[in-house]
Every structure is written in structure tokens, then in C-alpha cells.
Enzyme design. Structure first.
Site, PDB file in Angstrom:
ATOM      1  N   HIS A 133       0.833  -1.201   0.000  1.00  0.00           N
ATOM      2  CA  HIS A 133       0.000   0.000   0.000  1.00  0.00           C
ATOM      3  C   HIS A 133       0.874   1.261   0.000  1.00  0.00           C
ATOM      4  O   HIS A 133       0.605   2.216  -0.742  1.00  0.00           O
ATOM      5  CB  HIS A 133      -0.925  -0.013   1.226  1.00  0.00           C
ATOM      6  CG  HIS A 133      -1.891   1.117   1.279  1.00  0.00           C
ATOM      7  ND1 HIS A 133      -2.908   1.267   0.363  1.00  0.00           N
ATOM      8  CD2 HIS A 133      -1.995   2.156   2.148  1.00  0.00           C
ATOM      9  CE1 HIS A 133      -3.601   2.352   0.665  1.00  0.00           C
ATOM     10  NE2 HIS A 133      -3.070   2.913   1.745  1.00  0.00           N
ATOM     11  N   GLN A 154       3.982   1.564  -1.101  1.00  0.00           N
ATOM     12  CA  GLN A 154       4.635   1.696  -2.401  1.00  0.00           C
ATOM     13  C   GLN A 154       3.648   2.159  -3.463  1.00  0.00           C
ATOM     14  O   GLN A 154       4.002   2.928  -4.365  1.00  0.00           O
ATOM     15  CB  GLN A 154       5.291   0.368  -2.800  1.00  0.00           C
ATOM     16  CG  GLN A 154       6.451  -0.035  -1.929  1.00  0.00           C
ATOM     17  CD  GLN A 154       7.623   0.923  -2.032  1.00  0.00           C
ATOM     18  OE1 GLN A 154       7.913   1.481  -3.077  1.00  0.00           O
ATOM     19  NE2 GLN A 154       8.308   1.121  -0.919  1.00  0.00           N
ATOM     20  N   ASP A 155       2.403   1.724  -3.359  1.00  0.00           N
ATOM     21  CA  ASP A 155       1.360   2.153  -4.292  1.00  0.00           C
ATOM     22  C   ASP A 155       1.145   3.665  -4.179  1.00  0.00           C
ATOM     23  O   ASP A 155       1.070   4.368  -5.193  1.00  0.00           O
ATOM     24  CB  ASP A 155       0.064   1.393  -3.996  1.00  0.00           C
ATOM     25  CG  ASP A 155      -1.039   1.735  -4.976  1.00  0.00           C
ATOM     26  OD1 ASP A 155      -0.755   1.809  -6.188  1.00  0.00           O
ATOM     27  OD2 ASP A 155      -2.191   1.918  -4.530  1.00  0.00           O
ATOM     28  N   HIS A 156       1.069   4.167  -2.960  1.00  0.00           N
ATOM     29  CA  HIS A 156       0.919   5.613  -2.761  1.00  0.00           C
ATOM     30  C   HIS A 156       2.100   6.366  -3.349  1.00  0.00           C
ATOM     31  O   HIS A 156       1.933   7.402  -4.002  1.00  0.00           O
ATOM     32  CB  HIS A 156       0.797   5.945  -1.270  1.00  0.00           C
ATOM     33  CG  HIS A 156      -0.609   5.945  -0.777  1.00  0.00           C
ATOM     34  ND1 HIS A 156      -1.417   7.044  -0.833  1.00  0.00           N
ATOM     35  CD2 HIS A 156      -1.347   4.964  -0.219  1.00  0.00           C
ATOM     36  CE1 HIS A 156      -2.598   6.755  -0.324  1.00  0.00           C
ATOM     37  NE2 HIS A 156      -2.582   5.487   0.057  1.00  0.00           N
TER      38      HIS A 156
END
Length: 107
Positions: free
Chosen positions: A77, A79-81
Site C-alpha cells: 500500500h 509503495q502504491d501511494h
């Protein structure tokens, strides 16, 4: 999850979110013709990305030294942001360039 790891995860999430928010503010400023503010906001967005990059570099260094980083949903999550923030900043630069060109054409 340790407090230290949660700080890393939250740091990445915050940095990515801040980068995206500053990039959006830069687009809004450019849309209003305030290119000086747009550049200032892009600078702030890039500073947020540098902070995240420093956190990632520390994680990679530890990994290289044999200290494995557990990959869980929190890290994914985070890294996604961060990747969303990076992409948004890149796109904002292009949108601002378009607004700048339009302003020059109108002038």
C-alpha cells in the site's frame, strides 16, 4: 508490526500523498496562470519524493546488508501511494507545460 516499520510505511504513504497534493496544487496554479506558484508547488512535490527516496534507499541498504524487509499489505500500500505520487508529479509537469504554452499563445 514494529513501531519502526510502521513509521517507514507511514512515511512512504505521507510522502506519496504530499507529492500528489502538491502536484495538484501546481496544476491548479498553472490553470489560473500563476506559473511561479506552480513551480513552487512542483518543487515541494519533488522534495516529498526525495524524502520517500531516502527512506527507500535506507531499506535497500539494509536489504543489501542481509536485513530482509518483510513485504506485507502495508508495504504494498505504501509503495502504491508513492508510485501514484511519482506518476502524478510527472503528469503535472506536462500539464503545466501545456498551460504555459496556452498562456503564451493567448498573449
Amino acid at each position: 508490526m514494529t513501531d519502526e516499520r510502521m513509521q517507514v510505511v507511514m512515511g512512504l504513504i505521507i510522502a506519496g500523498g504530499n507529492a500528489k497534493n502538491h502536484a495538484m496544487e501546481a496544476i491548479t496554479a498553472a490553470k489560473q496562470g500563476d506559473f511561479e506558484l506552480a513551480e513552487e508547488k512542483l518543487k515541494e512535490a519533488n522534495e516529498a519524493l526525495v524524502n520517500a527516496h531516502n527512506v527507500q534507499t535506507e531499506m535497500l541498504t539494509k536489504e543489501a546488508q542481509g536485513e530482509h524487509t518483510e513485504i506485507d499489505l502495508y508495504m504494498v500500500h505504501a509503495q502504491d501511494h508513492l508510485m501514484t505520487g511519482i506518476t502524478f508529479v510527472d503528469l503535472a509537469k506536462e500539464i503545466i507545460a501545456v498551460y504555459r504554452n496556452l498562456a503564451e499563445i493567448k498573449a
